[in-house]
Design a protein around this motif. Structure first.
Motif, PDB file in Angstrom:
ATOM      1  N   ALA A 184      -6.742   3.161   5.698  1.00  0.00           N
ATOM      2  CA  ALA A 184      -5.897   3.808   4.698  1.00  0.00           C
ATOM      3  C   ALA A 184      -6.586   4.946   3.946  1.00  0.00           C
ATOM      4  N   THR A 185      -5.766   5.897   3.539  1.00  0.00           N
ATOM      5  CA  THR A 185      -6.221   7.008   2.707  1.00  0.00           C
ATOM      6  C   THR A 185      -5.205   7.225   1.599  1.00  0.00           C
ATOM      7  N   HIS A 186      -5.668   7.776   0.482  1.00  0.00           N
ATOM      8  CA  HIS A 186      -4.748   8.106  -0.619  1.00  0.00           C
ATOM      9  C   HIS A 186      -4.886   9.592  -0.931  1.00  0.00           C
ATOM     10  N   PHE A 194      -0.490   5.056  -0.602  1.00  0.00           N
ATOM     11  CA  PHE A 194      -1.461   5.119   0.494  1.00  0.00           C
ATOM     12  C   PHE A 194      -0.767   5.527   1.794  1.00  0.00           C
ATOM     13  N   LEU A 218       0.829  -1.208   0.000  1.00  0.00           N
ATOM     14  CA  LEU A 218       0.000   0.000   0.000  1.00  0.00           C
ATOM     15  C   LEU A 218       0.863   1.259   0.000  1.00  0.00           C
TER      16      LEU A 218
END
Length: 365
Positions: free
Chosen positions: A307-309, A295, A290
């Motif tokens: 998780a964040t992108h 991420f 990731l």
């Protein structure tokens, strides 16, 4: 507006409606019935112990006509032995949700508000509203960590998960002990649904603090979410009060099948540890993959990653994955509207997820 339309649909007399206890219910993760890659409800991707399958096949169906043992003695005994405590220090229920609900009902009765984090297991707020318990939600810090000093003030009780959900952050035992020690006159509940993937358990502190209750579940590390088994570990006095409420509410909470399967799961410690280790190994590899895709996430010590992108809208990514028959969890709530919770699946499931994520991110560029 939505509430009004529901009232109209049910044709309720407005005066009658005033007598009804209404709460905003907990919203569980989607449970698709078709064949999908399901990474949205933190279930274990591996089957339970083979001993569980064996005992199911051998079980005498005639036993089902009889009420189960209300004390759940066969299960409490094996859990007590496993944790090195006495039988009267274990309370079992229908999943940890049942156990936690009984704890709210039994121990959170002060006029002062109970405390739990603003970003945490959303059932806490539901139970507080259902049982008319005042509550306050201290904010996690910008890195989604608990601020322990926020729990030193006067309150009617404290509850928090460790690791927290949905952030997956684990607080070390000395941190947890600080919170317990600063609240000697109220009950402190540590919800350890994910502790087997993390580190030391607050159960080590049971004999030191008479206000501590530790709650565990078979749903995650023991691969038995469908069987609904949870339990609490505490001192005999608090467990006794929990049983008093249970017997006043529903004496026969644990069914015959759950009892025998739960016992076999606990007995097969080697299989349990092997399953947990596989998930941890996959989780650590998933973090690396990731990160390569850009991420960002708090360090996970659970069986999921939060998780964040920075370049991809979380809701859009959630919908695109869903179209590919891959389910992850999205809330869209304040402060976490750009985060997805991704359950750790098998290596093959995660490979498929990562291929889909790469395709979604490439399409964005």
């Amino acid at each position: 507006m939505e509430e009004k339309s529901m009232e109209t649909k049910r044709n309720l007399n407005p005066k009658l409606l005033k007598q009804i206890r209404r709460v905003e219910p907990y919203v569980p993760g989607e449970q698709p019935q078709q064949k999908v890659i399901k990474l949205n409800t933190n279930e274990n991707p591996y089957p339970p112990s083979p001993n569980v399958a064996r005992v199911l096949k051998e079980m005498d169906a005639d036993r089902l006509r009889l009420y189960p043992d209300p004390s759940a003695e066969v299960l409490t005994e094996v859990l007590a032995a496993y944790h090195g405590v006495e039988n009267d220090q274990i309370f079992v229920g229908v999943g940890s949700d049942d156990v936690l609900s009984m704890c709210f009902l039994t121990f959170f009765n002060a006029e002062k508000p109970i405390l739990f984090p603003d970003i945490t297991y959303s059932f806490y707020k539901v139970w507080a509203q259902l049982y008319r318990i005042p509550y306050e939600c201290p904010k996690l810090d910008p890195d989604f960590r608990l601020v322990k000093e926020d729990y030193y003030r006067e309150n009617g009780g404290v509850i928090f998960p460790n690791p927290n959900a949905p952030t997956a952050i684990y607080e070390e035992l000395d941190f947890v002990e600080d919170v317990i020690a600063h609240n000697p006159d109220v009950i402190v509940i540590v919800d350890e649904a994910y502790i087997d993937f993390a580190g030391r358990s607050a159960a080590e502190l049971i004999d030191r603090y008479d206000n501590l209750i530790v709650v565990r579940t078979f749903s995650k590390s023991r691969s038995m979410a469908g069987m609904r088994i949870g339990y609490a570990i505490s001192n005999p006095a608090l467990i006794g009060y929990l049983n008093d409420v249970k017997y006043s509410f529903n004496s026969y909470t644990m069914n015959q099948t759950a009892l025998v399967c739960g016992v076999e799961s606990v007995k097969d410690d080697a299989y349990f540890k092997e399953s947990v280790e596989k998930i941890i190994e996959t989780r650590e590899w998933a973090k690396t993959e990731l990160t390569k895709m850009g991420f960002e996430f708090p360090d996970s010590r659970a069986n999921f990653i939060f998780a964040t992108h920075p370049k991809k809208d979380a809701k859009q990514l959630f919908e695109e994955l869903k179209q590919k028959q891959i389910y992850v969890r999205y809330w869209g709530s304040s402060r976490i509207e750009q985060y997805l919770r991704i359950t750790i699946g098998t290596r093959a499931e995660m490979e498929t997820l990562f291929a889909a994520l790469r395709a979604c991110l490439a399409a964005e560029n």
